[in-house]
Structures are given as C-alpha cells and as structure tokens.
Design an enzyme around this catalytic site. Structure first.
Site, PDB file in Angstrom:
ATOM      1  N   HIS A   1       1.680   7.808   1.974  1.00  0.00           N
ATOM      2  CA  HIS A   1       1.298   7.124   0.723  1.00  0.00           C
ATOM      3  C   HIS A   1       0.154   6.136   0.946  1.00  0.00           C
ATOM      4  CE1 HIS A   1       4.223   3.777   1.740  1.00  0.00           C
ATOM      5  NE2 HIS A   1       3.338   3.062   1.081  1.00  0.00           N
TER       6      HIS A   1
ATOM      7  N   ASP B   1       7.064  10.621   4.935  1.00  0.00           N
ATOM      8  CA  ASP B   1       5.929   9.790   4.538  1.00  0.00           C
ATOM      9  C   ASP B   1       5.029   9.421   5.737  1.00  0.00           C
ATOM     10  OD1 ASP B   1       4.247   8.044   3.267  1.00  0.00           O
ATOM     11  OD2 ASP B   1       5.831   6.928   2.241  1.00  0.00           O
TER      12      ASP B   1
ATOM     13  N   SER C   1       4.032  -0.957   5.151  1.00  0.00           N
ATOM     14  CA  SER C   1       4.023   0.498   5.151  1.00  0.00           C
ATOM     15  C   SER C   1       3.176   0.987   6.308  1.00  0.00           C
ATOM     16  CB  SER C   1       3.440   1.026   3.846  1.00  0.00           C
ATOM     17  OG  SER C   1       4.436   0.981   2.881  1.00  0.00           O
TER      18      SER C   1
HETATM   19  N1  ASP Z   1       6.223   0.556   0.253  1.00  0.00           N
HETATM   20  C1  ASP Z   1       5.709  -0.710   0.727  1.00  0.00           C
HETATM   21  C2  ASP Z   1       4.265  -0.594   1.174  1.00  0.00           C
HETATM   22  O1  ASP Z   1       3.543   0.241   0.643  1.00  0.00           O
HETATM   23  C3  ASP Z   1       6.585  -1.261   1.790  1.00  0.00           C
HETATM   24  C4  ASP Z   1       7.587  -2.173   1.189  1.00  0.00           C
HETATM   25  O2  ASP Z   1       7.299  -2.805   0.166  1.00  0.00           O
HETATM   26  O3  ASP Z   1       8.664  -2.296   1.764  1.00  0.00           O
HETATM   27  O4  ASP Z   1       3.765  -1.381   1.970  1.00  0.00           O
END
Ligand code: ASP
Length: 722
Positions: A88, A225, A657
């Site tokens: 992502h 991911d 992330s």
């Molecule tokens: N999904 C978040 C990010 O893109 C990670 C998180 O907020 O835990 O950094």
C-alpha cells in the site's frame, strides 16, 4: 502567558533522568535507549545491545531502516540494495507503470533480472546518518518574553540558519530539525537520500490488497501487503540521480530474514517512522474530538460514501475511476469510528480528567510549582473553549465544501493564478503547461453526475450544521433564487460553470492573461468558491490562528510540566515521522465481550474468506488453485499450514507501514502494515489490552516470491535464517 513562558526555559531537562513505568506503550528515540527501557526489552527477550540497535560508529540496525518516500518505512534485505516495504506504500508507483499491455495491478510485476526493473522518477528513500540534540543551540537565541508569533518567526530563522550551516559542511546530505516534546527539545536529523529506486516486485492486488476496505484496520487479516525495490547508487556507493551506469547500493546493514517464525509471548521490536501521536491531549480536547469533531466528520463521510457507492455500483467504469477515492475516504471514516469506540471502552476521558486532577494537586504543592503552573489548566480550558469553535468550522469546511471535486478544481485555479510569474514568459509557459497537465489528470477520473450529488449533499450539511454567522453570502442567492433547493442550484452551477468542462478550461488557458481571474469572478462555481473563501478567511482563519498559537504555547508548558511531574517515569516524545523503536510481544486480544482474537492467521483463512460472497475476498481461479495446492515447502509451520499475519503489542502509528518487525536476535520476522480497529485509538491513548500492530509473517512474503513469482534469484540475495 508570558509569565508562564518565562518558566519554561528554567526547567532543566535530562531525558535519562525520567525513570520508567510503562506497559508496552512508547515510541522511543533509538539513540536514547535509556537503561530502564533497555532492561525491560532484555527482560522481554531482546538479546541485542543498544549499540546493535543504534550506533554512528559502526553498522547498526538503524542503517537497515529507511524512510520510504514521504510517509512510509522500508527495510534493506540484501547487500545488493534490495528493499522491502508495504504494497500500500507503493500502490500508486506500481499503478503508474500500468499500460494497455501490462496491468501490473491485476497481474503483479516481477523483474526477473536487474534489467527488467522499473525506474521511478519521483521516488526517494532516506537513510538516517545521525541524530543530534540541538536544543541548546536552538533555544539560546530565542528570548523568553516574546509572543508566540514572534517566537515562531525567530525559531524558523534559527532552524534555517543551523540547517544551512550543516548543509554547507556536507552538501550531499539532507538536514532537518524537528521539535520533540511539543517544542521543549530540538533534534537535528542528517539523512542520505537516494533517488534512484527501482521497482523489483509487487504481487497482484488480490494478494497485496486482499480484503480491501472490508479488512482495512481490522484483524483477523490475510493481506500480502508487501513490495520490493532496489536502491541504486553511483560507483562510490553514494546517492545519484538515475543513470543506467548506477550500481546496486551496498547498505551498511542488512537484516537477515528468519523463517523460524514467532510464538505467542515472543519479544518483537518495530523500527520505523511513526507519524503522529497525541498522548498529551487534554480531556477537553478528547471530549471535543470524540463527541463533536469526529462524529460530524464521520457523518459527512457517510453521506459521501453512500453517494459514491450507489453511483459506482450502477456503472462499473465509474467504479474503477473512483476506487482509490472511495478507499481513501473510507479509510479514515473507519479509523475514526474505531478510535471513538476504543477511547470509550478505555474510558479515556475519565482517565484524562483524573490525570488533570492529579496535575492540579501537584502544581499547587509548593510555591515554586505554583508560580510556574498554577492556573495552567484553567488558562488552557478557557482558550480551548474558544478555539474549538473555529477548529470545528475549519474542519467542517474542509470535510464538506472542499470535498466537492469541482470546487477543489476552482481552488487550484485560484492558487495557480495567484502564483503565476508574469515577468518571465518562459516560466509562465511552463506553469501553464503544468497546470493544464493537472487539469487533464483531474478529468481522467472525474464523473460529474456523482460530483453534483456530492455538491448538493455537502453544501446542505454545511447550511444545516454550521452557525449562520459563518454562512457564505452566496447562501442568500440559494434562498432567494432557488428557494433553498440544493439540487436545483447544483444543476444550474454545473451547467454554467466552465470549471466543469475540460475543453472550456483548456480554451481559457490558451488565452490565459493577467485579467483571466478577474473575468471569471462571475462564473457560478468561482462565485461559490470566493464566497466561502471570504467568510472563512475573514471570520475563521484569523481567530483560529491566534488561538492556535496560544494553544501551542500552553501545550509546550503543559508538556514541560508533565515531564517535571513525571520525573522518574519514562516519557516518549510524540511521534513526528522521525526514527523510533517500539517494542512489545506477540499476543492476541479481547475485542469485545465474548470475542477473543487469536494472534496469527493462515492461508486456510484466505480460502475461507474467498468462499464468501464478499467482493474484497474474491480470488482469480489461478490464485485460488495456487493456495489450494498448499505447496508451502520450507515456509510451512509445524502443523503443515502457512502463517500469513500475526499481531503484537508494539505501539505503532501511521508511517510505521513497511517497518521491520524484528525478533530478539535482530532478525526480520515480519513486516508491519496496519493496526486492529479496536486499537486505532493508540495515537491518542495506548491501551495495552486492545492496541495491536498487524504484521505480515516473513514466511508468507518469501513463499509468494518463491512459489508464486518464481523469482528465486531474489531469495538468493537474502540472508535467510532457518
Ligand atoms: N497503515 C498505517 C500506515 O500506512 C500503519 C498504521 O497506522 O498502523 O502507516
């Protein structure tokens, strides 16, 4: 205020003197791993030395961790510059390589040798060279008794001066100074920034985003991911602009990858760049956030998502065009709901009130404390009660009016016009070209009937929910000419405005001149935009800024007071996209009454999910067959299945992330990518009972590279620990 300011600098900070009492909360500065914090890590199973974790004298784990682009983390996994991050984090990069012949989103992308790797002109990764405490250097030139506005201006020039001096000494490095503890400390960060970073591998979306929005911010999870890049350098192993002559970068440190997996209770450490926490938030702010601000933003997004979903469902082309917009709208919508729920469950407002009550008692204990802090909470609450009014309107305006794509388009034009360089024809031509490129890409994924519905709905919400004194004068026209009928108003505006029509905008840009903006003042969309700008710029922004400055200065004092009051406890500075470590252990959690979640998931779960009718779980026949084959080889765990994800109690945030999840021996066991919905409140209040980070098991990553992509040569580059 100024009196309070006066005392701030009299407080002597010594981070190492804060003794600790903590669960697994905290985002620690690697350079300052205090002995108590480190002892706790050792007790939990960490076998590394503090020098293994951070050193500027020899290679340490910090040299394997990068800030990936502007807001993610990545980790070096081979001596030939191979870098692992989340799917992502690189989705838009992968998408940018899609062509009519190659759909890398649907099919994935795997370079089978270095020549096949894809170049990414705007991507960069930053390696931290060192961090230095520059608090004294920064604050020595800031007088105590000046206003916050003067302080900010002076601060800015002091910071710039230090950065310029450092850049002169090492021009190839990037320097930045960030405030810690809400302006009580300053650290300078020196980075080596690499701009030749090539795409090596990415699974198809059905792996990299498996579960889509349904599973976003949620556990149990089965999302693969991850993506792979290679960092290139010049022949001296230094950063260089893209050149076919560049060679793979040799990192100072590479993390070995363990395929032994983790067990419940194991120590884990997440090393990366968390973006934002607000642990010092007050009960007043928490109340505003959970009872007014977030609920109203959630409601606005609910309206928008409902509209989008209906239109997208009815037309599959619009469905594709708006997929990314839908996902980004829905992501925060879901996170905010999780935050409110989690904060309520943890009784956060009562906890904060109790803390503030204890603070008041402490602040009135001695004459010396009284002279510094007595009345601080009252001052804060007084300022905050005015501030929140403007905060609400500014936020509401952004979330409603500025979510209308066409008005956004007008805003871009106004900005472009105000910044145009009329004296330099060549520059002007370039700016016009850049602007028209932006317009062209805007219309590529724009569906006007959907935007009309959003216009109607969002302006109606603003009309109903924002006090009349902040209504734009254009609402009078809505009342008199359209009798308050938002749909009729919308139809007329979209029919007449040139900003709804790509060709008309292009024609206008062909004849663009100094008077264009003026001539467009009566365009109905421009009229609405300017009318809102007038009221927001006149009645909201000025008091908002003034009060915000006061809040900042009170927060700085409050944070300093907290540090003084909690001497003997370890306090971590708020996350601010600088390198941190957080540690915890592998463990499940109780999500709600009667629901206990296990700590890992397996490929069996992917197949179970794909058997449902939920479209986010749909698998292509090829991938379904691949999983059903269960050819897990050396990646299988003892019972013959393959683990996909696990959760642990590491305190993480957005920006983490792509962060490496590291075991006690310093080996990579997982790749962090998300948090559980119940624990999204960790940015505001970390609750060890319900906050969990979600990581991809390294064995699943290797399995996909090995058995799905058949890119064995990549595994040969890595150091795999069996
Ligand atoms: N999904 C978040 C990010 O893109 C990670 C998180 O907020 O835990 O950094």
């Amino acid at each position: 205020m100024n009196k309070l300011n006066l005392y701030i600098l009299l407080i002597v900070f010594s981070l190492s003197s804060f003794a600790k009492s903590f669960a697994d909360e905290g985002m620690w500065i690697p350079m300052l791993l205090d002995s108590v914090c480190y002892e706790r890590m050792k007790q939990m199973g960490c076998e590394l030395t503090t020098d293994d974790i951070y050193s500027i004298n020899h290679a340490s784990i910090k040299d394997a961790v990068v800030l990936f682009n502007r807001g993610c983390t990545g980790v070096m996994v081979s001596n030939e510059g191979l870098l692992l991050t989340n799917y992502h984090c690189s989705e838009s990069i992968i998408q940018s390589h899609n062509t009519l012949e190659h759909n890398y989103m649907a099919n994935g992308f795997w370079a089978m040798n270095k020549n096949q790797e894809l170049v990414n002109p705007s991507l960069f990764v930053s390696f931290l060279v060192r961090m230095v405490d520059v608090t004294n250097l920064v604050l020595k030139d800031i007088p105590i008794q000046i206003s916050e506005i003067e302080r900010n201006a002076l601060l800015q020039s002091v910071l710039e001066r230090i950065v310029i001096a450092e850049t002169k000494k090492t021009p190839t490095h990037r320097f930045s100074i960030k405030s810690l503890y809400n302006g009580n400390q300053y650290f300078m960060y020196e980075y080596e920034v690499f701009t030749d970073v090539r795409l090596v591998g990415a699974p198809p979306t059905e792996i990299g985003k498996f579960g889509g929005e349904t599973d976003n911010w949620a556990w149990p999870r089965h999302t693969g991911d991850f993506s792979l890049f290679r960092v290139y350098a010049n022949r001296n192993n230094e950063p260089a602009l893209y050149s076919p002559d560049n060679v793979p970068y040799k990192p100072k440190k590479v993390l070995p990858i363990s395929i032994k997996g983790v067990n419940e209770g194991d120590f884990t450490m997440v090393y990366g760049y968390p973006g934002n926490t607000e642990q010092f938030i007050t009960s007043a702010e928490l109340e505003f956030l959970t009872k007014l601000s977030l609920p109203s933003k959630i409601e606005l997004r609910t309206h928008r998502l409902d509209i989008m979903a209906k239109v997208m469902e009815a037309d599959s082309i619009v469905g594709t065009q708006y997929a990314a917009k839908f996902a980004s709208t829905s992501s925060l919508w879901k996170k905010w709901q999780g935050e409110i729920r989690g904060l309520k469950r943890a009784d956060a407002i009562s906890i904060k009130k109790q803390n503030e009550w204890e603070f008041e008692l402490w602040a009135n204990k001695t004459d010396s404390l009284k002279s510094k802090y007595s009345g601080l909470m009252n001052s804060y609450n007084r300022v905050y009660s005015s501030y929140k009014v403007y905060n609400f309107i500014a936020d509401y305006f952004g979330e409603s009016v500025m979510s209308i794509e066409m008005l956004n388009q007008v805003g871009r034009f106004v900005n472009f016009s105000s910044n145009t360089s009329w004296n330099d024809t060549a520059k002007l031509r370039k700016e016009v070209k850049n602007y028209t490129n932006v317009v062209n890409s805007f219309f590529r994924n724009y569906y006007q009937p959907l935007d009309i519905k959003i216009f109607s709905s969002m302006l109606k919400e603003y009309y109903i929910n924002v006090p009349r004194q902040y209504h734009p004068s254009i609402f009078k026209k809505l009342e008199s000419k359209y009798n308050g009928d938002f749909d009729r108003w919308a139809a007329e505006v979209y029919k007449k405005s040139i900003f709804c029509d790509r060709v008309k905008i292009m024609n206008m840009m062909d004849k663009y001149s100094l008077s264009t903006l003026k001539k467009l003042q009566s365009d109905p969309a421009m009229e609405i935009y300017l009318s809102f700008s007038n009221v927001i710029n006149a009645s909201v922004i000025p008091p908002f800024h003034t009060l915000n400055n006061k809040i900042d200065s009170l927060y700085r004092i409050y944070t300093a007071a907290q540090m003084e009051m909690n001497k003997g406890k370890l306090l971590y500075p708020e996350a601010n996209l600088t390198l941190r470590i957080t540690f915890g252990k592998v463990e499940g959690y109780n999500a709600a009454d009667g629901i206990n979640y296990h700590w890992f998931t397996t490929v069996d779960g992917i197949l179970q999910k794909s058997g449902t009718a939920i479209s986010d779980y749909r698998l292509s026949p090829k991938l379904q067959a691949f999983y059903e084959k269960k050819d897990f080889g050396r990646y299988a765990s003892h019972n013959g299945t393959l683990r996909v994800c696990f959760i642990a109690s590491n305190h993480t945030s957005g920006g983490n992330s792509g962060s490496p999840v590291i075991n006690g021996k310093g080996e990579l066991v997982g790749l962090n990518f998300d948090r559980n919905w119940e624990g999204t409140m960790g940015d505001v209040l970390y609750d060890p009972k319900q906050c969990r980070n979600i990581a991809l098991d390294t064995r699943y990553i290797l399995y996909i590279i090995d058995k799905y992509a058949k890119a064995q040569y990549l595994l040969d580059e890595m150091k795999i620990i069996f």
